[in-house]
Design an enzyme around this catalytic site. Sequence first.
Site, PDB file in Angstrom:
ATOM      1  N   HIS A  17       0.960  16.562   2.653  1.00  0.00           N
ATOM      2  CA  HIS A  17       1.972  18.448   2.687  1.00  0.00           C
ATOM      3  C   HIS A  17       0.973  19.950   1.941  1.00  0.00           C
ATOM      4  O   HIS A  17       0.527  20.517   2.333  1.00  0.00           O
ATOM      5  CB  HIS A  17       2.957  18.776   2.723  1.00  0.00           C
ATOM      6  CG  HIS A  17       4.149  18.184   3.867  1.00  0.00           C
ATOM      7  ND1 HIS A  17       5.073  16.703   2.946  1.00  0.00           N
ATOM      8  CD2 HIS A  17       3.740  17.756   4.582  1.00  0.00           C
ATOM      9  CE1 HIS A  17       5.394  16.451   4.509  1.00  0.00           C
ATOM     10  NE2 HIS A  17       5.226  16.869   5.431  1.00  0.00           N
ATOM     11  N   LYS A  41      15.614  15.686  13.056  1.00  0.00           N
ATOM     12  CA  LYS A  41      15.912  13.688  12.269  1.00  0.00           C
ATOM     13  C   LYS A  41      17.069  14.259  10.862  1.00  0.00           C
ATOM     14  O   LYS A  41      16.647  15.153  10.710  1.00  0.00           O
ATOM     15  CB  LYS A  41      14.313  13.278  11.412  1.00  0.00           C
ATOM     16  CG  LYS A  41      13.252  13.314  12.291  1.00  0.00           C
ATOM     17  CD  LYS A  41      11.914  13.740  11.517  1.00  0.00           C
ATOM     18  CE  LYS A  41      10.651  14.155  12.480  1.00  0.00           C
ATOM     19  NZ  LYS A  41       9.478  14.513  11.349  1.00  0.00           N
ATOM     20  N   ARG A  90      -2.921  13.165  10.698  1.00  0.00           N
ATOM     21  CA  ARG A  90      -3.101  11.966   9.541  1.00  0.00           C
ATOM     22  C   ARG A  90      -4.292  11.165  10.245  1.00  0.00           C
ATOM     23  O   ARG A  90      -4.797   9.947  10.140  1.00  0.00           O
ATOM     24  CB  ARG A  90      -1.658  11.105   9.145  1.00  0.00           C
ATOM     25  CG  ARG A  90      -0.996  11.862   8.161  1.00  0.00           C
ATOM     26  CD  ARG A  90       0.610  11.640   7.675  1.00  0.00           C
ATOM     27  NE  ARG A  90       1.212  12.304   8.909  1.00  0.00           N
ATOM     28  CZ  ARG A  90       2.628  12.255   9.228  1.00  0.00           C
ATOM     29  NH1 ARG A  90       2.765  11.425   7.920  1.00  0.00           N
ATOM     30  NH2 ARG A  90       3.058  12.596   9.855  1.00  0.00           N
ATOM     31  N   SER A 128       7.211  12.192   4.638  1.00  0.00           N
ATOM     32  CA  SER A 128       8.112  12.475   4.170  1.00  0.00           C
ATOM     33  C   SER A 128       8.989  10.833   3.877  1.00  0.00           C
ATOM     34  O   SER A 128       9.811  10.314   3.735  1.00  0.00           O
ATOM     35  CB  SER A 128       9.019  13.490   4.598  1.00  0.00           C
ATOM     36  OG  SER A 128       7.837  14.662   4.824  1.00  0.00           O
TER      37      SER A 128
END
Length: 161
Positions: A17, A41, A90, A128
């Site tokens: 990030h 989430k 990614r 994360s």
Amino acid sequence: MTTIVYPGSFDPLTNGHLDIIERGAKLADRLVIGILKNSSKAPMFTLDERIAIMQASISHLSNVEIISFDGLLVDFMKSQHAKTVIRGLRAVSDFEYELQMAQANRDLYPDMETMFLATKVEYSFISSTIVKEILRYGGNIRHLVPKASIEVIESILGGKK
Ligand code: ADP
């Protein structure tokens, strides 16, 4: 003045990030980090904790602001007078979801553009979710998160024991 928004849950902020933030800051007069108040989430870190981790990590960037938001990204964009959003990619697996989001957002806000920044290879496996998984089992995450945030993370986790 161009304002770019970088939205996410940042639960917690990772080196991947931060790389996108540093590169995004060079593309805009003002980069707004939009931290989602309520992610779909289940978050490990509260909003205040995620903000504290972010603050510690971006103090070297003068044109970056942290603002939390709820609701639709397009409404947040309009409130910030921003038309461009950046997202990090990614792998191909990110692309399908990100493309759908970009198209849905443009359907709601035709002036909006989504800009994708490809992650640095060395950060492409970092998420994360992986950081949280390692933290849960007491593993070492020091190489995965910004150096400046380690003390903050450790004090938050220390307080929860
Ligand atoms: P969200 O819940 O919106 O996916 P995240 O905090 O997980 O929020 O991610 C925010 C943005 O950062 C997304 O665009 C995501 O693809 C990107 N991102 C996450 N990890 C990395 C990484 N290692 N390298 C580059 N971009 C990343």
